[in-house]
Design a protein around this motif. Sequence first.
Motif, PDB file in Angstrom:
ATOM      1  N   TRP A   1      16.561  31.708 -13.642  1.00 18.36           N
ATOM      2  CA  TRP A   1      15.368  31.270 -12.906  1.00 18.36           C
ATOM      3  C   TRP A   1      15.730  30.214 -11.857  1.00 18.36           C
ATOM      4  CZ3 TRP A   1      13.105  26.577 -12.143  1.00 18.36           C
ATOM      5  CH2 TRP A   1      11.833  26.584 -11.574  1.00 18.36           C
TER       6      TRP A   1
ATOM      7  N   ARG B   1      24.317  23.569 -21.546  1.00 20.05           N
ATOM      8  CA  ARG B   1      23.762  23.902 -22.854  1.00 20.05           C
ATOM      9  C   ARG B   1      24.130  25.336 -23.251  1.00 20.05           C
ATOM     10  NH1 ARG B   1      19.686  22.137 -26.556  1.00 20.05           N
ATOM     11  NH2 ARG B   1      20.033  20.063 -25.685  1.00 20.05           N
TER      12      ARG B   1
ATOM     13  N   PHE C   1      17.354  18.873  -7.054  1.00 16.23           N
ATOM     14  CA  PHE C   1      16.678  18.735  -8.351  1.00 16.23           C
ATOM     15  C   PHE C   1      16.824  20.006  -9.184  1.00 16.23           C
ATOM     16  CE2 PHE C   1      12.501  19.317 -10.553  1.00 16.23           C
ATOM     17  CZ  PHE C   1      12.658  18.315 -11.498  1.00 16.23           C
TER      18      PHE C   1
ATOM     19  N   GLU D   1       8.195  19.597 -19.422  1.00 16.16           N
ATOM     20  CA  GLU D   1       8.023  18.602 -18.369  1.00 16.16           C
ATOM     21  C   GLU D   1       8.609  19.092 -17.053  1.00 16.16           C
ATOM     22  OE1 GLU D   1      10.108  14.924 -18.926  1.00 16.16           O
ATOM     23  OE2 GLU D   1       9.105  14.019 -17.205  1.00 16.16           O
ATOM     24  N   PHE D   2       9.698  19.821 -17.143  1.00 17.12           N
ATOM     25  CA  PHE D   2      10.334  20.324 -15.937  1.00 17.12           C
ATOM     26  C   PHE D   2       9.391  21.253 -15.173  1.00 17.12           C
ATOM     27  CE2 PHE D   2      12.925  23.535 -13.764  1.00 17.12           C
ATOM     28  CZ  PHE D   2      13.614  22.714 -12.895  1.00 17.12           C
ATOM     29  N   MET D   3       8.766  22.176 -15.900  1.00 18.99           N
ATOM     30  CA  MET D   3       7.845  23.115 -15.250  1.00 18.99           C
ATOM     31  C   MET D   3       6.641  22.379 -14.655  1.00 18.99           C
ATOM     32  SD  MET D   3       8.637  26.154 -14.804  1.00 18.99           S
ATOM     33  CE  MET D   3      10.387  26.424 -14.925  1.00 18.99           C
TER      34      MET D   3
ATOM     35  N   GLU E   1      18.459  29.873 -22.575  1.00 23.44           N
ATOM     36  CA  GLU E   1      19.248  29.161 -21.562  1.00 23.44           C
ATOM     37  C   GLU E   1      19.679  30.094 -20.436  1.00 23.44           C
ATOM     38  OE1 GLU E   1      19.261  26.046 -21.467  1.00 23.44           O
ATOM     39  OE2 GLU E   1      18.596  25.624 -23.500  1.00 23.44           O
TER      40      GLU E   1
ATOM     41  N   ILE F   1      15.089  30.522  -7.774  1.00 27.00           N
ATOM     42  CA  ILE F   1      14.298  29.573  -6.989  1.00 27.00           C
ATOM     43  C   ILE F   1      15.167  28.912  -5.918  1.00 27.00           C
ATOM     44  CG2 ILE F   1      12.907  27.466  -7.084  1.00 27.00           C
ATOM     45  CD1 ILE F   1      11.601  30.005  -8.339  1.00 27.00           C
TER      46      ILE F   1
ATOM     47  N   ARG G   1       8.914  31.779 -14.236  1.00 31.71           N
ATOM     48  CA  ARG G   1       9.598  31.255 -15.419  1.00 31.71           C
ATOM     49  C   ARG G   1       8.926  31.772 -16.693  1.00 31.71           C
ATOM     50  NH1 ARG G   1      13.171  31.166 -18.525  1.00 31.71           N
ATOM     51  NH2 ARG G   1      13.059  29.679 -20.226  1.00 31.71           N
TER      52      ARG G   1
ATOM     53  N   TRP H   1       7.531  11.120  -8.680  1.00 36.34           N
ATOM     54  CA  TRP H   1       7.806  11.639 -10.028  1.00 36.34           C
ATOM     55  C   TRP H   1       8.442  13.024  -9.984  1.00 36.34           C
ATOM     56  CZ3 TRP H   1       5.189  15.946 -12.145  1.00 36.34           C
ATOM     57  CH2 TRP H   1       5.459  16.201 -13.492  1.00 36.34           C
TER      58      TRP H   1
ATOM     59  N   LYS I   1       6.803  19.517 -13.340  1.00 33.85           N
ATOM     60  CA  LYS I   1       7.292  19.003 -12.058  1.00 33.85           C
ATOM     61  C   LYS I   1       7.319  20.119 -11.016  1.00 33.85           C
ATOM     62  CE  LYS I   1       9.922  15.187 -14.037  1.00 33.85           C
ATOM     63  NZ  LYS I   1      10.063  13.991 -13.177  1.00 33.85           N
ATOM     64  N   VAL I   2       7.787  21.278 -11.437  1.00 35.22           N
ATOM     65  CA  VAL I   2       7.867  22.414 -10.516  1.00 35.22           C
ATOM     66  C   VAL I   2       6.482  22.751  -9.952  1.00 35.22           C
ATOM     67  CG1 VAL I   2       8.353  24.901 -10.360  1.00 35.22           C
ATOM     68  CG2 VAL I   2       9.961  23.384 -11.527  1.00 35.22           C
TER      69      VAL I   2
ATOM     70  N   TYR J   1      19.167  20.663 -12.607  1.00 39.73           N
ATOM     71  CA  TYR J   1      18.616  21.187 -13.865  1.00 39.73           C
ATOM     72  C   TYR J   1      19.359  22.441 -14.280  1.00 39.73           C
ATOM     73  CZ  TYR J   1      14.956  21.216 -17.394  1.00 39.73           C
ATOM     74  OH  TYR J   1      14.268  21.149 -18.579  1.00 39.73           O
TER      75      TYR J   1
ATOM     76  N   TYR K   1      16.790  30.512 -18.209  1.00 39.17           N
ATOM     77  CA  TYR K   1      16.505  29.319 -17.412  1.00 39.17           C
ATOM     78  C   TYR K   1      17.466  29.213 -16.236  1.00 39.17           C
ATOM     79  CZ  TYR K   1      13.113  25.578 -17.740  1.00 39.17           C
ATOM     80  OH  TYR K   1      11.999  24.807 -17.574  1.00 39.17           O
TER      81      TYR K   1
ATOM     82  N   GLN L   1      22.423  21.406 -16.048  1.00 35.10           N
ATOM     83  CA  GLN L   1      22.133  20.977 -17.428  1.00 35.10           C
ATOM     84  C   GLN L   1      22.005  22.173 -18.362  1.00 35.10           C
ATOM     85  OE1 GLN L   1      19.010  17.981 -18.174  1.00 35.10           O
ATOM     86  NE2 GLN L   1      19.192  17.442 -16.009  1.00 35.10           N
ATOM     87  N   HIS L   2      21.287  23.198 -17.884  1.00 34.10           N
ATOM     88  CA  HIS L   2      21.081  24.374 -18.737  1.00 34.10           C
ATOM     89  C   HIS L   2      22.359  25.197 -18.862  1.00 34.10           C
ATOM     90  CE1 HIS L   2      16.921  24.199 -19.989  1.00 34.10           C
ATOM     91  NE2 HIS L   2      16.661  23.624 -18.834  1.00 34.10           N
TER      92      HIS L   2
END
Lengths: 205, 205
Positions: B177, B131, B120, B101-103, B171, B181, A166, A88, B105-106, B124, B174, B127-128
């Motif tokens: 960040w 945006r 991954f 949800e992303f965080m 954005e 990382i 974050r 996941w 996962k992190v 992301y 993000y 994507q940001h």
Amino acid sequence: MRRCAVIPLGYALLGLLARAPRSGYDLIRLMERPVGFFWHARRSQIYPELARLEAEGLVVHEVVAQHQRPDKKVYSITETGLRALRAWVVGPVHMPADRDEFMLKVFSIWLADREQALAFIRDYEAQHAERLALYERERREMESTHGEALRDVTSPSFASFATLLRGLEYERGYVAWCRQIAALYAKDASETRPASAPSVPTQPG
Amino acid sequence: MRRCAVIPLGYALLGLLARAPRSGYDLIRLMERPVGFFWHARRSQIYPELARLEAEGLVVHEVVAQHQRPDKKVYSITETGLRALRAWVVGPVHMPADRDEFMLKVFSIWLADREQALAFIRDYEAQHAERLALYERERREMESTHGEALRDVTSPSFASFATLLRGLEYERGYVAWCRQIAALYAKDASETRPASAPSVPTQPG
DNA sequence: TCTCACATGTAACTAGTTACATGATTGC
DNA sequence: GCAATCATGTAACTAGTTACATGTGAGA
């Protein structure tokens, strides 16, 4: 009935259990802090979800008797659970269904009384500043207790630290935004009543 | 049955109707963009909510016949609706029930394969960044079409612009960040395999 | 012919919230 | 005596999602 899919909360719990076995009660506390900073859930959702994870073989529990305290169920992640979590983690993210009640209010703030609006923004700024301070404390604590592990991408504390970073960025940005908007209110007011002594409203009654 | 309380979605719709009367269909589009950036809803939730707002006297509709197109219901906000919106705007905000949800996962990314994890994060970030670019375009457009009204705190465009500024900040933060990382992953990898030529993986099969 | 834009909804479900329910021990 | 911490849950509800359902006209 939900057959296979695990909800985000399930993965949150698996993420915690991948670090160490925990009781339901422990998990509830950890879901408040630190996980609650990015995924929040109530105990009435956590207990049933644990049961579901167990029914699907992703976690197991053993009952541990304690002296002068109620028994507790200590949950551990299984091999299957760990596999599910790993799969996941790097899977697709549905761009977060953004829901920010505050911004929704801001969308209609042009309707509000000027003073009230400014107070409203300042109040929210204070809330975020407080949260920011909390995160800063947390960061200092992590840095002193975990040291170099925070840079090791295979360490759980790296992952926790990344989410904290974050949070810091998020709160800093929010505080900055509040100040920017408050400044617009202040500027607007000074243009409306220029160069005169600030009016002191007389309290009626 | 819900008796009195209006849900955030209701206030989102009222906020749009406070600007101008709109059909259900129009509201659905506006709930995608720009409101969807901070409060998102589906049409299957919007139509019933409009009916509820009308039942509570906060909005009214009239049916407008069109040539060579289906009839539409054009909704307007009532005095009562405007009062309700005004009262809510500066009222208390329950600190957002953060769900990212992303965080989440992190939080478990330390379990992931290094290359996959980096990909991954990079994905992301893209994507940001996309945006962010969208918001930048939007900002330039607003600045050229609304001009000084964006600084007038009683103008609807000021309120819209304020939410947009927050989106930009969000954005930007993000993306920053993600880069931070990703840099940790890169650094970590270079320390593991120092000073040697980067390994070019041979494609098997 | 097929897809897109216009236009309005309902049905069935899942996720999440609020309130209810119990009981021991420790400290004020 | 009262509140807090430890410890586990259930019941009833609301918000929100996914999939279903229908029909016209314009343009590729």
